[in-house]
Design a protein around this motif. Sequence first.
Motif, short mmCIF file in Angstrom:
data_model
loop_
_atom_site.label_atom_id
_atom_site.label_comp_id
_atom_site.label_asym_id
_atom_site.label_seq_id
_atom_site.Cartn_x
_atom_site.Cartn_y
_atom_site.Cartn_z
N CYS B 122 37.90 46.17 36.35
CA CYS B 122 37.42 45.04 37.15
C CYS B 122 37.03 45.50 38.55
CB CYS B 122 38.50 43.96 37.26
SG CYS B 122 38.76 43.04 35.72
N ASN B 123 37.88 46.30 39.16
CA ASN B 123 37.65 46.71 40.54
C ASN B 123 36.45 47.64 40.68
OD1 ASN B 123 38.57 46.43 43.26
ND2 ASN B 123 39.16 48.58 43.17
N THR B 174 44.04 36.32 35.61
CA THR B 174 42.66 35.89 35.87
C THR B 174 42.46 35.62 37.36
OG1 THR B 174 42.64 35.06 33.64
CG2 THR B 174 40.91 34.26 35.07
N GLU B 175 43.44 34.94 37.99
CA GLU B 175 43.36 34.72 39.44
C GLU B 175 43.37 36.05 40.17
OE1 GLU B 175 44.92 32.75 37.41
OE2 GLU B 175 44.64 30.67 38.03
N LEU B 176 44.17 36.99 39.62
CA LEU B 176 44.32 38.30 40.25
C LEU B 176 42.99 39.06 40.24
CD1 LEU B 176 47.55 40.32 39.59
CD2 LEU B 176 45.43 41.47 40.13
N ALA B 178 40.08 37.91 39.94
CA ALA B 178 39.05 37.19 40.69
C ALA B 178 39.02 37.65 42.16
CB ALA B 178 39.28 35.68 40.61
N GLN B 179 40.16 38.18 42.64
CA GLN B 179 40.23 38.66 44.03
C GLN B 179 39.48 39.97 44.22
OE1 GLN B 179 41.85 36.76 46.33
NE2 GLN B 179 42.07 35.39 44.59
N LEU B 180 39.19 40.65 43.14
CA LEU B 180 38.63 42.00 43.26
C LEU B 180 37.12 41.94 43.44
CD1 LEU B 180 40.70 43.59 40.34
CD2 LEU B 180 41.22 43.66 42.79
N PRO B 181 36.59 42.76 44.35
CA PRO B 181 35.14 42.70 44.60
C PRO B 181 34.29 43.09 43.39
CG PRO B 181 36.18 44.57 45.74
CD PRO B 181 37.29 43.73 45.20
N THR B 183 34.56 42.04 40.29
CA THR B 183 34.30 40.99 39.29
C THR B 183 33.18 40.08 39.78
OG1 THR B 183 36.13 39.70 40.24
CG2 THR B 183 36.58 40.95 38.23
N LYS B 255 35.68 32.19 39.79
CA LYS B 255 34.73 32.92 40.65
C LYS B 255 33.36 32.83 39.98
CE LYS B 255 34.43 37.48 42.82
NZ LYS B 255 35.06 38.81 42.78
#
Lengths: 361, 260
Positions: B122-123, B174-176, B178-181, B183, B255
């Motif tokens: 993801c990241n 999923t919330e976690l 979503a914080q990553l640039p 995704t 997101k």
Amino acid sequence: MKRELRLMKGNEAVAEAAIRAGCDGYFGYPITPQSEVMEYITAEKPEERTGMVVLQAESEVASINMLYGGAGAGKKVMTSSSSPGISLMQEGISYIAGAELPCLIVNVVRGGPGLGTIQPSQADYFQSTKGGGHGDYKLITLAPASVQEMADHATLGFKLAFKYRNPVMIQSDGAIGQMMEKVELDEQEERLTDDQIKEQYPWATLGKTPDRERNIITSLELDPAKQEQINLKLQKKYREIEKNEVLSEEIECDDAEYLLVAFGTSSRICQKVVKMARDEGIKLGLLRPITLYPFPVKEVARLAGQVKGILSVEMNAGQMVEDIRLAVNGKIPVEYFGRFGGIIPSSTEVLEALKQKIIGG
Amino acid sequence: MAEQLTKEDIRKEANIVYKKTEVLTDNVLHYCPGCGHGTIHRIIAEVIEEMDIQSETIGIAPVGCSVLAYNYFDLDMHEAAHGRAPAVATGIKRLLPNKYVFTYQGDGDLAAIGTAETIHACNRGENITIIFVNNGIYGMTGGQMAPTTLEGMKSSTTPYGRNIKQMGNPLKMTELVAQLPGTYFVTRQAVHTPAYVRKAKKAIKKAIQYQEREKGLSFVEVVSNCNSGWKMTPVQANKWMEENMFPFYPLGDIKVPEDK
């Protein structure tokens, strides 16, 4: 073929040779003493040079699974690491072997167990040659003894990996990886296009086109009868490899009365020992396995009919000596001498061990 | 008296109003009756058929109940080790950047043993689609606690209910992510009613289409049931999911692309 001459580290030579062999992707994670492999590849801008992909993964677990994916797509993929990192990869290697996919894994071995030491070692012999991960499988294991062989084994490794659809391990060590020597390099080989891959490797997951059934890469088969057949097929392949791919070098063996068996760094020490022994009138020879798996069983057995005793010289607590004893089958005495924990044995202590354990024994 | 339609009549091309997508094989699904996996498989396959990308798509199956997903998709499929699907997908997508690559993973696979592979894929913003099926339990191994098992929820390894003090907290992966640039599109869906199935299908279609934009990873969580593992009837399980899972794992987009 025109070959280019360069002065390089072993770790650089294996990287350069892999690029030249048409490698499609390198995935790795830094660990001493092999970090130069990825450093060299990234500095070479392979995406511009050949279109090769290079990616620093989050762990060795991830890098071997990136290889698993890439290999499934029929691509020439490689990774490199050192002992603790190779331990982490064992799960993925087992899957790759089970799914019968080609890939190249370079292990620049350091001393263990655990975090051990960053100094050279041969203590991963069992791990490399007996499988390493879970299940019955084998890795073709190449043991370079020079910077030249680091380069040559990258080319050979890819060839064997694709010939047998099997992972190939180059088992080097910190000394071979770090030392600089003259090396002759092959010319650049073209990377295969996806169309060429589709034609040459019909099993590759390039997308299911209407002209064929879907390709499935898996190591899973829940039906025991079918799983047994898969295992039998693998074993048949390993017997073929054992028949066709053994490589070894014999030094001063023609008239030898005693024999040293050693690979990689310790074989270089043993070349000196042969000279020293012969200066003293001892007819000593050296057998250097180049493939650790398949092991040169026939060569050892033949020499066991000629010499009075064999000393296995290893940078571990005595691992290859077991394979030598199996090949010798009790005919003559087989002993082991080694240093471990990152220490390279000296020629003097090897000669002394030969005298004590074999000649005087 | 009205003429009775024969089976043959019903099967006539002109009378067909719905048929199974050809991107699914004819293999009989091994999933328990009432389980959401079959529906999720179907809508993914329908999306691939509608996009006409069957020959350009590679799917990655996980370890868990959907370990045999490769038997059902008529696609080139790669079965990964437990938790490693995002790494396998990374290897494929990096080497075949013009193909569509998706992983299909459960909660144990994605949010426990594969946490590192998930977060880093993801990241890095790998241009792949992750379909994450969250039913709060390890189904295949027989109903053990999952990283997403709710507080107080019973499983075979939390027979008296999940005790947070002892077992830690349920993970909102999923919330976690979503914080990553890295995704690009992160959403949470469900498939327990026809309306939700339609919504989930739309989300999955977007998530796969976005690979063309090369802007990062699309992540679709589907909150689903496990009537066998939860020891409920399918109807009870869906009701329990609405009453207990949805409040903790609220449905909807988390997101969305800024450059719609």
